[in-house]
Design a protein around this motif. Structure first.
Motif, PDB file in Angstrom:
ATOM      1  N   ILE A 317       0.841  -1.205   0.000  1.00 45.95           N
ATOM      2  CA  ILE A 317       0.000   0.000   0.000  1.00 45.95           C
ATOM      3  C   ILE A 317       0.873   1.250   0.000  1.00 45.95           C
ATOM      4  O   ILE A 317       0.663   2.178  -0.788  1.00 45.95           O
ATOM      5  CB  ILE A 317      -0.946   0.002   1.219  1.00 45.95           C
ATOM      6  CG1 ILE A 317      -2.076  -1.010   1.030  1.00 45.95           C
ATOM      7  CG2 ILE A 317      -1.545   1.396   1.426  1.00 45.95           C
ATOM      8  CD1 ILE A 317      -3.006  -1.096   2.225  1.00 45.95           C
ATOM      9  N   GLU A 318       1.852   1.292   0.889  1.00 45.47           N
ATOM     10  CA  GLU A 318       2.735   2.456   0.979  1.00 45.47           C
ATOM     11  C   GLU A 318       3.483   2.676  -0.331  1.00 45.47           C
ATOM     12  O   GLU A 318       3.589   3.808  -0.823  1.00 45.47           O
ATOM     13  CB  GLU A 318       3.722   2.268   2.129  1.00 45.47           C
ATOM     14  CG  GLU A 318       3.088   2.320   3.514  1.00 45.47           C
ATOM     15  CD  GLU A 318       4.106   2.117   4.621  1.00 45.47           C
ATOM     16  OE1 GLU A 318       5.087   1.373   4.400  1.00 45.47           O
ATOM     17  OE2 GLU A 318       3.919   2.683   5.705  1.00 45.47           O
ATOM     18  N   LYS A 319       3.983   1.598  -0.882  1.00 44.19           N
ATOM     19  CA  LYS A 319       4.747   1.694  -2.120  1.00 44.19           C
ATOM     20  C   LYS A 319       3.865   2.156  -3.274  1.00 44.19           C
ATOM     21  O   LYS A 319       4.253   3.033  -4.065  1.00 44.19           O
ATOM     22  CB  LYS A 319       5.360   0.324  -2.437  1.00 44.19           C
ATOM     23  CG  LYS A 319       6.302   0.310  -3.619  1.00 44.19           C
ATOM     24  CD  LYS A 319       6.915  -1.076  -3.788  1.00 44.19           C
ATOM     25  CE  LYS A 319       7.828  -1.123  -5.008  1.00 44.19           C
ATOM     26  NZ  LYS A 319       8.413  -2.485  -5.195  1.00 44.19           N
ATOM     27  N   SER A 320       2.658   1.580  -3.382  1.00 50.45           N
ATOM     28  CA  SER A 320       1.740   1.947  -4.458  1.00 50.45           C
ATOM     29  C   SER A 320       1.290   3.402  -4.325  1.00 50.45           C
ATOM     30  O   SER A 320       1.215   4.133  -5.324  1.00 50.45           O
ATOM     31  CB  SER A 320       0.520   1.021  -4.447  1.00 50.45           C
ATOM     32  OG  SER A 320       0.901  -0.325  -4.652  1.00 50.45           O
ATOM     33  N   ALA A 321       0.982   3.817  -3.105  1.00 47.56           N
ATOM     34  CA  ALA A 321       0.530   5.197  -2.877  1.00 47.56           C
ATOM     35  C   ALA A 321       1.642   6.189  -3.209  1.00 47.56           C
ATOM     36  O   ALA A 321       1.390   7.251  -3.801  1.00 47.56           O
ATOM     37  CB  ALA A 321       0.087   5.364  -1.428  1.00 47.56           C
ATOM     38  N   ARG A 322       2.859   5.853  -2.829  1.00 43.52           N
ATOM     39  CA  ARG A 322       3.990   6.736  -3.115  1.00 43.52           C
ATOM     40  C   ARG A 322       4.193   6.880  -4.629  1.00 43.52           C
ATOM     41  O   ARG A 322       4.410   7.981  -5.143  1.00 43.52           O
ATOM     42  CB  ARG A 322       5.243   6.185  -2.439  1.00 43.52           C
ATOM     43  CG  ARG A 322       6.445   7.108  -2.498  1.00 43.52           C
ATOM     44  CD  ARG A 322       7.498   6.735  -1.476  1.00 43.52           C
ATOM     45  NE  ARG A 322       7.839   5.330  -1.537  1.00 43.52           N
ATOM     46  CZ  ARG A 322       7.567   4.442  -0.568  1.00 43.52           C
ATOM     47  NH1 ARG A 322       6.917   4.844   0.517  1.00 43.52           N
ATOM     48  NH2 ARG A 322       7.932   3.183  -0.694  1.00 43.52           N
TER      49      ARG A 322
END
Length: 392
Positions: A317-322
């Motif tokens: 999630i963090e990687k995709s959002a970034r």
């Protein structure tokens, strides 16, 4: 529903539990007609079988790649193993009701039940954490709707909406890291909806019992579960005909599983400082200690050091959002075909992430609920056997 009203929410596990118990009961009745030495042999077989089953289950769990460790699917396998071990342990207690009430076994069993009731708060906190992940997922779903790849054109309005959702997501995840809290004002459990006035957002479950207060700490709760947990001494093993060993085994499994859930899922005042010291003579010690070391190493990784939780999907999630934020910030209007294609592909990939989360979170929550109720049921039966009042 209240814990005492629970009749079993997982049909497969309930049927497994009944079948195991019926087999154990058949063994128990057949053994009453045998001589004392034969009884001792059968009892030892049962205890040895339990140790073997625990070892095999955790060896299988430890035989996992770094990519799969702490994933939603792996956490579910861990809870599967716990529920099976719990049911087999419950059968052992059922077959040894008379011995349970005798010293020194009664003290060890009572201590186990006290540890297990502390685990109920952890289950509540973990379910709060699962709900928090769902809130993050909703922000991503807004991005999916705003930048739907099936739209003919992507304009500034859609990107503004997507960027706002991504900003809200980033703030929400950052607040979690800073506060170490998950929905601190939530006060609910695995129970029926309370009819009293509640100012929380719609859809949140209300508490009937087993609440997690604002001052509650996952780290301190784990410490309480592991407090004074020590391997039984030789004289205790002899005095209990070996029955103290499965009690210690199940206590250790309980502590490890709760610790792993706290490591993986966002919850209030997470902490991984719990000490594990399992003697090597226990065959299940090696795989559990190996998993413990690997999870600790995962927590020390630079990109995971300040994470809300070590669940692999949180990292995704963090990687995709970034990535989506960087992409949205880089676009200029009107969109050139190359950039538009890049956006559409990234949104498609994001949709796969959200779909995976949807498919994994609901079954995980059901399993956590099952763990909660299975602990309650086992503790209620055990306290009845020990002849002590049951606070539930």
């Amino acid at each position: 529903m209240p814990a005492t009203d629970y009749q079993g929410s997982s049909a497969p596990f309930a049927s497994i539990g009944r079948s195991i118990l019926s087999i154990r009961r058949d063994h128990f009745h057949m053994e009453t007609s045998s001589n004392h030495n034969h009884d001792g042999g059968q009892d030892q077989q049962e205890l040895d079988s339990f140790q073997k089953q625990v070892t095999e289950r955790f060896l299988e769990l430890s035989n996992v790649t770094g990519e799969d460790l702490l994933s939603l699917s792996w956490i579910r396998r861990l809870l599967d193993a716990f529920l099976c071990c719990q049911e087999e342990f419950r059968a052992i207690l059922f077959n040894n009701k008379v011995n349970m009430a005798k010293a020194p076994l009664d003290r060890h069993v009572a201590e186990f039940f006290e540890r297990s009731v502390k685990a109920l708060d952890v289950c509540n906190a973990i379910r709060d954490g699962i709900e928090q992940i769902r809130q993050w997922e909703k922000h991503l779903e807004i991005v999916l709707v705003a930048l739907d790849p099936n739209q003919r054109m992507l304009g500034e309005g859609q990107f503004r909406r997507a960027k706002k959702a991504l900003t809200d997501l980033a703030i929400g995840m950052l607040d979690e890291k800073d506060s170490g809290s998950v929905l601190q004002h939530r006060n609910r459990s695995f129970g029926r909806n309370n009819t009293s006035k509640d100012h929380r957002p719609a859809g949140h479950y209300r508490s009937l019992s087993w609440s997690v207060s604002r001052s509650w700490s996952a780290a301190k709760q784990l410490q309480a579960i592991g407090n004074n947990l020590a391997a039984p001494r030789g004289n205790e093993i002899t005095a209990t005909n070996g029955l103290v060993v499965p009690v210690y085994t199940m206590s250790s499994i309980l502590l490890f599983v709760m610790w792993t859930l706290v490591a993986a899922i966002p919850c209030q005042d997470r902490g991984l400082q719990t000490h594990f010291a399992i003697p090597r003579q226990y065959t299940w010690a090696a795989p559990i200690m190996s998993l413990h070391e690997r999870i600790i190493e995962e927590s020390k990784r630079r990109d995971r050091r300040n994470a809300n939780g070590l669940l692999k999907e949180i990292f995704i999630i963090e990687k995709s959002a970034r990535h989506m934020t960087e992409l949205a910030d880089s676009v200029q209007f009107p969109l050139v075909d190359e950039k538009e294609n890049e956006v559409r592909k990234s949104v498609t990939d994001l949709g796969l992430v959200c779909e995976g989360m949807k498919e994994g979170l609901d079954p995980l929550e059901r399993q956590v609920r099952e763990v909660f109720h299975r602990i309650v049921r086992s503790r209620t039966e055990g306290l009845d056997t020990l002849g002590r009042p049951n606070p539930e």
